[in-house]
Design an enzyme around this catalytic site. Structure first.
Site, PDB file in Angstrom:
ATOM      1  N   THR A  26      13.192   2.423 -24.370  1.00 30.75           N
ATOM      2  CA  THR A  26      12.305   3.324 -25.133  1.00 30.75           C
ATOM      3  C   THR A  26      12.948   3.778 -26.452  1.00 30.75           C
ATOM      4  O   THR A  26      12.266   4.257 -27.348  1.00 30.75           O
ATOM      5  CB  THR A  26      11.989   4.597 -24.320  1.00 30.75           C
ATOM      6  OG1 THR A  26      13.223   5.324 -24.121  1.00 30.75           O
ATOM      7  CG2 THR A  26      11.383   4.265 -22.973  1.00 30.75           C
ATOM      8  N   ASP A  46      30.588   2.157 -29.751  1.00 32.55           N
ATOM      9  CA  ASP A  46      31.390   1.018 -29.281  1.00 32.55           C
ATOM     10  C   ASP A  46      32.508   0.686 -30.261  1.00 32.55           C
ATOM     11  O   ASP A  46      33.616   0.327 -29.847  1.00 32.55           O
ATOM     12  CB  ASP A  46      30.489  -0.214 -29.086  1.00 32.55           C
ATOM     13  CG  ASP A  46      29.668  -0.121 -27.804  1.00 32.55           C
ATOM     14  OD1 ASP A  46      30.055   0.652 -26.909  1.00 32.55           O
ATOM     15  OD2 ASP A  46      28.637  -0.808 -27.715  1.00 32.55           O
ATOM     16  N   ARG A  76      20.854   6.863 -25.965  1.00 28.84           N
ATOM     17  CA  ARG A  76      19.519   6.323 -26.200  1.00 28.84           C
ATOM     18  C   ARG A  76      19.151   5.364 -25.076  1.00 28.84           C
ATOM     19  O   ARG A  76      19.910   4.454 -24.767  1.00 28.84           O
ATOM     20  CB  ARG A  76      19.475   5.544 -27.520  1.00 28.84           C
ATOM     21  CG  ARG A  76      19.514   6.409 -28.718  1.00 28.84           C
ATOM     22  CD  ARG A  76      19.001   5.706 -29.954  1.00 28.84           C
ATOM     23  NE  ARG A  76      19.411   4.318 -30.111  1.00 28.84           N
ATOM     24  CZ  ARG A  76      19.041   3.556 -31.132  1.00 28.84           C
ATOM     25  NH1 ARG A  76      18.240   4.050 -32.055  1.00 28.84           N
ATOM     26  NH2 ARG A  76      19.452   2.318 -31.229  1.00 28.84           N
ATOM     27  N   ASP A 134      26.991  -0.795 -33.355  1.00 31.58           N
ATOM     28  CA  ASP A 134      27.002   0.374 -32.456  1.00 31.58           C
ATOM     29  C   ASP A 134      28.233   1.222 -32.761  1.00 31.58           C
ATOM     30  O   ASP A 134      29.371   0.817 -32.476  1.00 31.58           O
ATOM     31  CB  ASP A 134      27.007  -0.101 -31.001  1.00 31.58           C
ATOM     32  CG  ASP A 134      26.817   1.069 -30.043  1.00 31.58           C
ATOM     33  OD1 ASP A 134      27.636   2.024 -30.101  1.00 31.58           O
ATOM     34  OD2 ASP A 134      25.865   1.064 -29.260  1.00 31.58           O
TER      35      ASP A 134
HETATM   36  C1  PRP Z   1      23.845   6.408 -31.154  1.00 31.94           C
HETATM   37  C2  PRP Z   1      24.314   7.287 -32.306  1.00 31.94           C
HETATM   38  C3  PRP Z   1      23.290   8.403 -32.275  1.00 31.94           C
HETATM   39  C4  PRP Z   1      22.036   7.696 -31.856  1.00 31.94           C
HETATM   40  C5  PRP Z   1      21.209   7.476 -33.080  1.00 31.94           C
HETATM   41  O1  PRP Z   1      24.301   6.909 -29.969  1.00 31.94           O
HETATM   42  O2  PRP Z   1      25.623   7.700 -32.211  1.00 31.94           O
HETATM   43  O3  PRP Z   1      23.628   9.428 -31.354  1.00 31.94           O
HETATM   44  O4  PRP Z   1      22.430   6.443 -31.276  1.00 31.94           O
HETATM   45  O5  PRP Z   1      19.996   6.942 -32.762  1.00 31.94           O
HETATM   46  P1  PRP Z   1      18.617   7.718 -32.948  1.00 31.94           P
HETATM   47  O6  PRP Z   1      18.634   8.329 -34.322  1.00 31.94           O
HETATM   48  O7  PRP Z   1      17.602   6.624 -32.812  1.00 31.94           O
HETATM   49  O8  PRP Z   1      18.487   8.748 -31.856  1.00 31.94           O
HETATM   50  P2  PRP Z   1      24.143   6.131 -28.569  1.00 31.94           P
HETATM   51  O9  PRP Z   1      22.871   6.532 -27.909  1.00 31.94           O
HETATM   52  O10 PRP Z   1      24.342   4.669 -28.791  1.00 31.94           O
HETATM   53  O11 PRP Z   1      25.300   6.744 -27.706  1.00 31.94           O
HETATM   54  P3  PRP Z   1      26.890   6.663 -27.883  1.00 31.94           P
HETATM   55  O12 PRP Z   1      27.258   7.518 -29.068  1.00 31.94           O
HETATM   56  O13 PRP Z   1      27.393   7.221 -26.601  1.00 31.94           O
HETATM   57  O14 PRP Z   1      27.287   5.218 -28.087  1.00 31.94           O
HETATM   58  N1  URA Z   2      23.147   3.805 -32.925  1.00 34.13           N
HETATM   59  C1  URA Z   2      24.169   3.068 -33.436  1.00 34.13           C
HETATM   60  O1  URA Z   2      25.326   3.217 -33.018  1.00 34.13           O
HETATM   61  N2  URA Z   2      23.883   2.194 -34.398  1.00 34.13           N
HETATM   62  C2  URA Z   2      22.640   2.011 -34.900  1.00 34.13           C
HETATM   63  O2  URA Z   2      22.456   1.184 -35.799  1.00 34.13           O
HETATM   64  C3  URA Z   2      21.603   2.785 -34.351  1.00 34.13           C
HETATM   65  C4  URA Z   2      21.890   3.682 -33.372  1.00 34.13           C
END
Ligand code: PRP
Ligand code: URA
Length: 208
Positions: free
Chosen positions: A107, A202, A103, A199
């Site tokens: 944005t 993380d 993400r 997160d």
């Molecule tokens: C997080 C999560 C989803 C997304 C959800 O991933 O694991 O993929 O955000 O958010 P959304 O419904 O608003 O799209 P992130 O982009 O943080 O990546 P990561 O899994 O690599 O930490």
């Molecule tokens: N992605 C995450 O990992 N946590 C949230 O709460 C939203 C998006």
């Protein structure tokens, strides 16, 4: 509502542990895997079984088996891979595709960086994995890419969902059933789920 929410006291107990910011990486990972297995069992409740003849130590009998070759799991990188072992435990012969999305911090829209599916993905029922369904952008884009590849039956499994993400998938991909362990209150100004668990990527990988 085209969404199934687990309503189970043990799952609620496990959610309390992973929401707690003091919970460490090892326990966090283990519980994500456990809940993922439970979600998989729930998502398979409409599976069509084949009748087979087997012999128990006592006698011959008819039993019902799943054709495991009809399924594919698609974790959304990174955090979705934390659920993968839990699903492989349940259906060991499923094939696996990967979608890489992150993400954008300002944005909150998903940015694609990887997409690799099994060749015969169009002939499989696909179960998409991501612990967090927040705005629904990542789920929406993944489902759209799979449909472009010809996939006809898609389910989405998440650990924690926001009402905004559920609404987006129900409105824009009404044929896709969402299975989630719980629906939280709302999103905050950074599009994080409240109360959520922070997160997920993380916390699974220990990157912060
Ligand atoms: C997080 C999560 C989803 C997304 C959800 O991933 O694991 O993929 O955000 O958010 P959304 O419904 O608003 O799209 P992130 O982009 O943080 O990546 P990561 O899994 O690599 O930490
Ligand atoms: N992605 C995450 O990992 N946590 C949230 O709460 C939203 C998006």
């Amino acid at each position: 509502m085209n969404t199934v929410v687990l309503n189970n006291p043990l799952i609620k107990h496990k959610l309390a542990i992973i929401r707690d910011k003091r919970t460490g990486t090892k326990e966090f990972r283990e519980i994500i895997g456990e809940i993922a297995t439970f979600l998989c069992y729930e998502a398979m409740s409409d599976a069509v079984l084949e009748e087979v003849e087997i012999e128990t130590p006592i006698c011959k009998t008819k039993a019902q088996k799943l054709d495991e070759n009809k399924y594919a799991f698609v974790p959304i990188l990174r955090a979705g891979t934390g659920m993968l072992d839990g699903l492989i435990n349940a259906i060991p012969n499923a094939k696996i595709g990967h979608v890489g999305l992150y993400r954008d911090e300002t944005t909150h829209k998903p940015v694609k960086y990887y997409y690799k599916m099994p060749q015969d993905i169009a002939n499989r029922e696909v179960i998409v994995l991501d612990p967090m369904l927040a705005t629904g952008g990542s789920a929406y884009d993944t489902i759209s890419m799979l449909k472009e590849d010809g996939v006809k039956k898609i389910k989405f499994l998440s650990i924690i969902s926001a009402p905004e993400g559920i609404k987006k998938i129900e409105e824009l991909h009404p044929d896709v059933k969402v299975y989630t362990a719980c629906i939280d209150e709302k999103l905050n100004e950074n599009a994080y789920i409240v109360p959520g668990l922070g997160d997920a990527g993380d916390r699974i990988f220990g990157t912060k």
